[in-house]
Design an enzyme around this catalytic site. Structure first.
Site, mmCIF file in Angstrom:
data_model
loop_
_atom_site.group_PDB
_atom_site.id
_atom_site.type_symbol
_atom_site.label_atom_id
_atom_site.label_comp_id
_atom_site.label_asym_id
_atom_site.label_seq_id
_atom_site.Cartn_x
_atom_site.Cartn_y
_atom_site.Cartn_z
ATOM 1 N N HIS A 64 -5.624 1.126 -2.452
ATOM 2 C CA HIS A 64 -6.076 0.040 -3.346
ATOM 3 C C HIS A 64 -6.661 0.647 -4.615
ATOM 4 O O HIS A 64 -5.950 1.309 -5.356
ATOM 5 C CB HIS A 64 -7.062 -0.851 -2.578
ATOM 6 C CG HIS A 64 -7.528 -2.085 -3.268
ATOM 7 N ND1 HIS A 64 -6.900 -2.654 -4.342
ATOM 8 C CD2 HIS A 64 -8.611 -2.876 -3.001
ATOM 9 C CE1 HIS A 64 -7.549 -3.737 -4.704
ATOM 10 N NE2 HIS A 64 -8.592 -3.910 -3.913
ATOM 11 N N HIS B 31 3.756 -2.222 -4.701
ATOM 12 C CA HIS B 31 2.754 -3.294 -4.734
ATOM 13 C C HIS B 31 3.136 -4.343 -3.705
ATOM 14 O O HIS B 31 4.308 -4.609 -3.476
ATOM 15 C CB HIS B 31 2.700 -3.942 -6.130
ATOM 16 C CG HIS B 31 1.427 -4.678 -6.381
ATOM 17 N ND1 HIS B 31 1.222 -5.957 -5.927
ATOM 18 C CD2 HIS B 31 0.290 -4.299 -6.997
ATOM 19 C CE1 HIS B 31 0.011 -6.339 -6.288
ATOM 20 N NE2 HIS B 31 -0.578 -5.365 -6.938
ATOM 21 N N ASP C 108 -2.245 1.209 -11.570
ATOM 22 C CA ASP C 108 -2.945 2.501 -11.476
ATOM 23 C C ASP C 108 -2.178 3.644 -12.111
ATOM 24 O O ASP C 108 -2.754 4.693 -12.407
ATOM 25 C CB ASP C 108 -3.234 2.816 -10.005
ATOM 26 C CG ASP C 108 -4.250 1.849 -9.439
ATOM 27 O OD1 ASP C 108 -3.947 1.146 -8.466
ATOM 28 O OD2 ASP C 108 -5.354 1.751 -10.041
HETATM 29 C C1 SDX Z 1 -3.820 -1.953 -6.432
HETATM 30 O O1 SDX Z 1 -3.078 -6.266 -4.223
HETATM 31 C C2 SDX Z 1 -3.399 -6.059 -5.437
HETATM 32 O O2 SDX Z 1 -3.306 -6.930 -6.291
HETATM 33 C C3 SDX Z 1 -3.939 -4.669 -5.735
HETATM 34 C C4 SDX Z 1 -4.122 -4.329 -7.209
HETATM 35 C C5 SDX Z 1 -5.216 -5.135 -7.835
HETATM 36 O O3 SDX Z 1 -5.183 -5.331 -9.072
HETATM 37 O O4 SDX Z 1 -6.177 -5.477 -7.103
HETATM 38 O O5 SDX Z 1 -2.907 -4.551 -7.906
HETATM 39 C C6 SDX Z 1 -4.524 -2.861 -7.386
HETATM 40 O O6 SDX Z 1 -4.329 -1.705 -5.368
HETATM 41 C C7 SDX Z 1 -2.454 -1.460 -6.781
HETATM 42 C C8 SDX Z 1 -1.807 -0.613 -5.641
HETATM 43 C C9 SDX Z 1 -2.427 0.785 -5.700
HETATM 44 N N1 SDX Z 1 -1.958 1.596 -4.529
HETATM 45 C C10 SDX Z 1 -1.089 2.586 -4.686
HETATM 46 O O7 SDX Z 1 -0.544 2.900 -5.746
HETATM 47 C C11 SDX Z 1 -0.829 3.361 -3.408
HETATM 48 C C12 SDX Z 1 0.670 3.572 -3.221
HETATM 49 N N2 SDX Z 1 1.324 2.297 -2.919
HETATM 50 C C13 SDX Z 1 1.606 2.006 -1.550
HETATM 51 O O8 SDX Z 1 0.658 2.455 -0.634
HETATM 52 C C14 SDX Z 1 2.078 0.570 -1.334
HETATM 53 O O9 SDX Z 1 3.016 0.300 -2.310
HETATM 54 C C15 SDX Z 1 1.060 -0.561 -1.307
HETATM 55 C C16 SDX Z 1 -0.033 -0.285 -0.331
HETATM 56 C C17 SDX Z 1 0.487 -0.771 -2.656
HETATM 57 C C18 SDX Z 1 1.788 -1.800 -0.858
HETATM 58 O O10 SDX Z 1 2.309 -1.522 0.376
HETATM 59 P P1 SDX Z 1 2.974 -2.636 1.330
HETATM 60 O O11 SDX Z 1 3.171 -3.911 0.585
HETATM 61 O O12 SDX Z 1 2.199 -2.675 2.610
HETATM 62 O O13 SDX Z 1 4.412 -2.057 1.559
HETATM 63 P P2 SDX Z 1 4.776 -0.894 2.582
HETATM 64 O O14 SDX Z 1 3.722 0.162 2.589
HETATM 65 O O15 SDX Z 1 5.130 -1.532 3.872
HETATM 66 O O16 SDX Z 1 6.077 -0.255 1.897
HETATM 67 C C19 SDX Z 1 7.345 -0.931 1.979
HETATM 68 C C20 SDX Z 1 8.401 0.170 1.817
HETATM 69 C C21 SDX Z 1 8.199 1.335 2.784
HETATM 70 O O17 SDX Z 1 9.458 1.948 2.972
HETATM 71 P P3 SDX Z 1 10.263 1.650 4.368
HETATM 72 O O18 SDX Z 1 9.332 2.046 5.503
HETATM 73 O O19 SDX Z 1 10.542 0.146 4.341
HETATM 74 O O20 SDX Z 1 11.495 2.507 4.269
HETATM 75 O O21 SDX Z 1 8.275 0.746 0.491
HETATM 76 C C22 SDX Z 1 7.900 2.108 0.613
HETATM 77 C C23 SDX Z 1 7.342 2.287 2.007
HETATM 78 O O22 SDX Z 1 7.486 3.635 2.431
HETATM 79 N N3 SDX Z 1 6.846 2.355 -0.384
HETATM 80 C C24 SDX Z 1 6.687 3.490 -1.042
HETATM 81 C C25 SDX Z 1 5.573 3.288 -1.879
HETATM 82 N N4 SDX Z 1 5.105 2.055 -1.694
HETATM 83 C C26 SDX Z 1 5.888 1.476 -0.762
HETATM 84 N N5 SDX Z 1 7.373 4.662 -0.997
HETATM 85 C C27 SDX Z 1 6.912 5.639 -1.815
HETATM 86 N N6 SDX Z 1 5.857 5.518 -2.641
HETATM 87 C C28 SDX Z 1 5.177 4.358 -2.695
HETATM 88 N N7 SDX Z 1 4.123 4.264 -3.499
#
Ligand code: SDX
Length: 382
Positions: free
Chosen positions: A226, A265, A319
């Site tokens: 997050h 996201h 971010d």
């Molecule tokens: C913020 O919610 C908000 O509004 C938050 C925010 C705000 O203003 O408050 O926007 C701020 O928190 C932005 C997000 C910051 N976090 C990151 O940058 C961390 C990296 N991102 C991931 O951890 C992820 O994208 C999340 C946590 C943000 C969202 O994850 P989800 O919706 O739970 O999706 P998931 O983890 O189940 O991923 C779905 C697929 C997976 O692949 P498969 O298993 O289906 O093959 O997408 C892939 C994931 O591996 N994936 C990524 C990825 N994010 C998702 N692969 C590589 N790098 C990534 N960053």
């Protein structure tokens, strides 16, 4: 499964569950749109200020000139901390994580508020304004303390952004730097029911107090999935070190199924509009401050991620380019998330104020999958 539970919907992570209605942030994840109370984030970033945006979120309308002047004056008159709070800052371990320090200090503000538990709307607005006004001093004060520098009291004649940079560096920021900070605060102010906002609502829905709700939110924002992601992005950019290393670094992470910080996201399946704005913004700030190499590495990472996972809807989020912007503004990496918090406190408190208008205790169910009817065996027999 009991008949009651059979009626329930299971939605791990609340991916597709609506838990309340709100008029504060509209997010279209497919089109990459973000509006605060109907105003597009791009318009607000270009034309508004963090103070005006906070008024918009708290009152669900833009202020008149005199209302904004009154609101700004009230915030400025609340910037400073009590001597006891300044003393608490310098009593903290210098090697503490700034998010632990911010969570602790924000929570401590309740100790000197005789009306901390007053549940009235007027009291909740006053507490919200106090935290909004004082978090910059808590963050900057702890940073100066841990560096062994003299504390710098807030500049009560300037904006939140300007006063924060002044307290951090001891020097008046340039107008360009102050405006850059102000825009970052606007872009991070609110974002629907993100994890930290939802956490604050769980707390406020029990009719606990506003300080407790914001303390909950700070602890939740800290997580690397997050609000902690911006720091992770900067660490990644520094590990890559040169643009020629970007391809192998990113491909290694993807091969290991590691998450690349600053991408993906839960809601946006197209580019986060805040990232779009910040990308342009970061380039100018990076150019001005000699950090253009960092920006160019970021652009290269974006190209690689677009080629490899763009089709899966994984794009830069807020971010990704805020990291280069904050680094270029001279912030230490571990101050990126506290900066996110001092902006998002406006959204956290706005949602708490809104939710309390029609409060409902938030208490979901869980699907019990453990054993039943176990026979108790005395410890002498175990
Ligand atoms: C913020 O919610 C908000 O509004 C938050 C925010 C705000 O203003 O408050 O926007 C701020 O928190 C932005 C997000 C910051 N976090 C990151 O940058 C961390 C990296 N991102 C991931 O951890 C992820 O994208 C999340 C946590 C943000 C969202 O994850 P989800 O919706 O739970 O999706 P998931 O983890 O189940 O991923 C779905 C697929 C997976 O692949 P498969 O298993 O289906 O093959 O997408 C892939 C994931 O591996 N994936 C990524 C990825 N994010 C998702 N692969 C590589 N790098 C990534 N960053």
């Amino acid at each position: 499964m009991s008949a009651v539970m059979q009626e329930m919907q299971t939605d791990i992570g609340l991916v597709s569950t609506v838990v309340a209605r709100s008029s504060l942030s509209f997010i279209d994840g497919e089109k990459g749109v973000l509006e605060y109370v109907g105003y597009d984030i791009d318009d607000l970033a270009r034309n508004s200020t963090f103070e005006e945006t906070t008024f918009l979120l708290w009152h669900q309308r833009l202020p008149s000139h005199s209302e904004l002047a009154d609101f700004t004056a009230r915030v400025q008159s609340n910037y400073d901390l009590s001597d006891a709070m300044w003393d608490m800052i310098v009593s903290l371990p210098r090697d503490a994580n700034p998010m632990h320090a911010l969570r602790t200090l924000t929570s401590a503000l309740a100790l000197e508020d005789p009306n901390a538990d007053d549940p009235s709307e007027e009291a909740n607005e006053r507490k919200s304004l106090a935290m909004l006004a004082k978090m910059p001093a808590l963050i900057a004060g702890f940073d100066r303390h841990r560096k062994g520098l003299d504390l710098v009291r807030p500049d009560t004649s300037s904006s939140i952004a300007e006063s924060f940079l002044y307290m951090l560096t001891g020097e008046k920021p340039t107008q360009r730097m102050a405006r850059a900070m102000d825009i970052c605060l606007i872009l991070h102010a609110d974002h629907g029911f993100n994890a930290s906002t939802f956490a604050s609502l769980v707390t406020i829905s029990t009719l606990s107090d506003m300080y407790s709700a914001v303390t909950t939110a700070i602890g939740t924002l800290k997580g690397p999935l997050h609000g902690g992601a911006n720091q992770g992005v900067m660490i990644m950019l520094q590990e890559i070190d040169g643009i020629e290393n970007a391809e192998s670094f990113i491909m290694d992470k993807l091969t290991r199924k590691d998450k690349v910080m600053g991408f993906g996201h839960r809601v946006y399946k197209s580019v986060d509009p805040r990232a779009t704005y910040l990308k342009t913004f970061a380039e100018g700030i990076a150019q001005d401050t000699g950090n253009i190499d960092l920006f160019n590495i970021s652009k290269r990472i974006e190209e690689i991620m677009d080629r490899e996972v763009g089709a899966k809807g994984i794009y830069p989020n807020v971010d990704f380019y805020s990291a280069t912007t904050y680094f270029s503004l001279g912030l230490d990496l571990d101050l990126f998330t506290p900066l996110f918090a001092m902006s998002r406190v406006s959204g956290w408190t706005a949602h708490c104020l809104e939710y309390l208008e029609d409060n409902r205790l938030i208490r979901p169910r869980c699907d019990y999958v453990g054993p039943h009817a176990k026979e108790y065996v005395d410890i002498s027999q175990r």
